[in-house]
Design a protein around this motif. Structure first.
Motif, mmCIF file in Angstrom:
data_model
loop_
_atom_site.group_PDB
_atom_site.id
_atom_site.type_symbol
_atom_site.label_atom_id
_atom_site.label_comp_id
_atom_site.label_asym_id
_atom_site.label_seq_id
_atom_site.Cartn_x
_atom_site.Cartn_y
_atom_site.Cartn_z
ATOM 1 N N GLU A 115 -14.363 112.915 -73.111
ATOM 2 C CA GLU A 115 -14.428 113.844 -71.477
ATOM 3 C C GLU A 115 -16.029 113.305 -71.911
ATOM 4 O O GLU A 115 -16.541 113.627 -72.838
ATOM 5 N N ASP A 135 -19.600 118.423 -63.383
ATOM 6 C CA ASP A 135 -18.928 116.809 -63.089
ATOM 7 C C ASP A 135 -18.206 116.722 -63.846
ATOM 8 O O ASP A 135 -18.976 116.545 -65.364
ATOM 9 N N ASP A 138 -13.250 112.556 -67.456
ATOM 10 C CA ASP A 138 -12.281 112.363 -68.523
ATOM 11 C C ASP A 138 -11.410 110.863 -69.235
ATOM 12 O O ASP A 138 -11.742 110.262 -67.800
ATOM 13 N N VAL A 146 -9.561 110.041 -65.328
ATOM 14 C CA VAL A 146 -9.285 111.582 -64.008
ATOM 15 C C VAL A 146 -10.894 111.978 -64.463
ATOM 16 O O VAL A 146 -11.517 112.682 -64.920
ATOM 17 N N THR A 147 -10.445 112.967 -63.250
ATOM 18 C CA THR A 147 -12.338 114.079 -63.036
ATOM 19 C C THR A 147 -11.572 115.130 -62.146
ATOM 20 O O THR A 147 -12.476 116.103 -61.581
ATOM 21 N N GLU A 148 -9.993 115.865 -62.439
ATOM 22 C CA GLU A 148 -9.502 116.620 -61.387
ATOM 23 C C GLU A 148 -10.570 118.115 -62.668
ATOM 24 O O GLU A 148 -9.900 119.613 -61.032
ATOM 25 N N GLY A 149 -11.316 118.561 -63.444
ATOM 26 C CA GLY A 149 -11.854 119.345 -63.612
ATOM 27 C C GLY A 149 -13.235 119.726 -63.033
ATOM 28 O O GLY A 149 -13.276 120.723 -63.293
ATOM 29 N N THR A 150 -13.251 118.859 -61.941
ATOM 30 C CA THR A 150 -14.702 119.108 -61.108
ATOM 31 C C THR A 150 -14.475 120.228 -59.969
ATOM 32 O O THR A 150 -14.158 120.325 -59.575
ATOM 33 N N TRP A 151 -15.650 120.642 -60.550
ATOM 34 C CA TRP A 151 -15.762 121.893 -59.307
ATOM 35 C C TRP A 151 -17.020 122.296 -59.540
ATOM 36 O O TRP A 151 -17.961 121.771 -59.776
ATOM 37 N N ASP A 156 -15.782 125.389 -54.530
ATOM 38 C CA ASP A 156 -14.951 124.866 -54.058
ATOM 39 C C ASP A 156 -14.403 126.795 -55.104
ATOM 40 O O ASP A 156 -13.456 127.150 -54.630
ATOM 41 N N PHE A 181 -8.317 125.124 -59.356
ATOM 42 C CA PHE A 181 -9.411 123.603 -59.639
ATOM 43 C C PHE A 181 -9.371 124.492 -61.323
ATOM 44 O O PHE A 181 -8.803 123.805 -61.584
#
Length: 346
Positions: A115, A135, A138, A146-151, A156, A181
């Motif tokens: 990561e 930002d 992974d 994947v970038t789903e942890g971005t907030w 958000d 998120f």
């Protein structure tokens, strides 16, 4: 929204009006056993007059140039490198344009990159430190998957307190506060822990429980001068091994450490060319250098990593396994550069 990096500090932390009142809270799913709001210390809207000057000793992000943490996750060696970057970011939240520090987080699992994240932090006028988002990227097999942890705060959810200005037992605050998120809620359990630091004992450690969105908790420890110091949960462990400048050594890099890193790179090359006689001679020199270094003040969590890397390197050279030797050489070089970190300029 985020500005281009490097915007002048003269425009940072200026609000369109003096913030007041409480922070609007997003809804949290009922199955998450959160603490009562009466125990929360992160509900009042903060002000940010000098946000990049972080003086909070339990989260000293503006004073930490490099931080190394070591541990294990899913039964594999886990490693994180946190580096304060020279640029800043402007983030707009609740009418304020806040200049935030940018901290780069690199994580490696089993020796491979796992990561990369860019975290945004700022200190409020009351000494509390706030998290304005991240930002996240992974990796699998060297590629971003994947970038789903971005907030981001203001887009958000709200900014999140990551450390109170004067934490007390029983304080509750959300270090990530965008359910759907990211979500984490921290409860302080102790503020006077004595810890075993990289170079000796540390007083005034903070012990806390961190609640996650799936209802699980993990234990976290923060240390003055270091920040996040130890995390454990579900059998996984991550502990701080070294931080600069807290652990800086005002001396030249010892020649033995240079011999270790240079020797590892030489072995990488000679294993590739099949010159095993030269590789064996280099390993013997490295073992002698390590014998000298090991007798000094070596950070306690890095020493076993160096010991194991050098042992594996010697074994693979003896068995003339080129690919395995080159991998072991990389691990040995990495550990030797870790040991050099307190001596090197930022």
């Amino acid at each position: 929204s985020v500005s281009a990096s490097g915007e002048s500090a003269s425009v940072s932390a200026q609000a369109s009006g003096e913030p007041s009142g409480t922070i609007s809270q997003p809804a949290v799913p009922s199955q998450i056993p959160v603490a009562p709001e009466s125990e929360r210390v992160d509900l009042t809207m903060p002000t940010f007059s000098d946000p990049t000057n972080v003086t909070n000793p339990l989260f000293p992000v503006s004073l930490q140039e490099s931080v190394l943490m070591l541990g294990h996750v899913d039964g594999k060696p886990f490693r994180t490198e946190v580096t304060l970057l020279p640029e800043t970011r402007i983030i707009e939240w609740e009418g304020q344009r806040v200049e935030t520090l940018v901290s780069q987080y690199n994580a490696y699992l089993g020796g491979r990159i796992e990561e990369v994240a860019y975290d945004y932090y700022a200190q409020a006028d009351d000494g509390s430190v706030w998290y304005f988002g991240e930002d996240v990227f992974d990796f699998r097999d060297g590629a971003i998957v994947v970038t789903e942890g971005t907030w981001l705060a203001g887009r958000d959810g709200p900014a999140a307190m990551i450390m109170p200005g004067d934490p007390q037992i029983g304080d509750v605050y959300r270090t990530e506060n965008a359910p759907g998120f990211v979500f984490e809620e921290v409860t302080v359990r102790s503020v006077d822990e004595q810890l075993d630091g990289p170079m000796g004992p540390i007083d005034g450690g903070l012990l806390a429980d961190e609640l996650h969105s799936d209802g699980t908790t993990e234990q976290k420890i923060f240390a003055p001068g270091y920040g996040e110091f130890y995390t454990s949960g579900g059998g996984d462990v991550e502990a701080l091994a070294l931080a600069v400048p807290t652990d800086v050594i005002s001396e030249p890099v010892p020649p033995e450490l240079t011999a270790l890193s240079g020797g590892a790179l030489d072995v990488f090359d000679t294993a590739g060319s099949g010159d095993w006689k030269a590789a064996s001679a280099t390993v013997r020199d490295m073992e002698a250098a390590w014998g000298t270094v090991r007798g000094g003040n070596v950070p306690r969590l890095i020493e076993p990593r160096m010991e194991e890397a050098l042992r594996v390197l010697a074994r693979t050279v003896r068995s003339r396994q080129a690919a395995a030797t080159r991998g072991a050489a990389i691990q040995t070089a990495r550990a030797s550069f870790d040991l050099q970190l307190p001596y090197r300029p930022a």
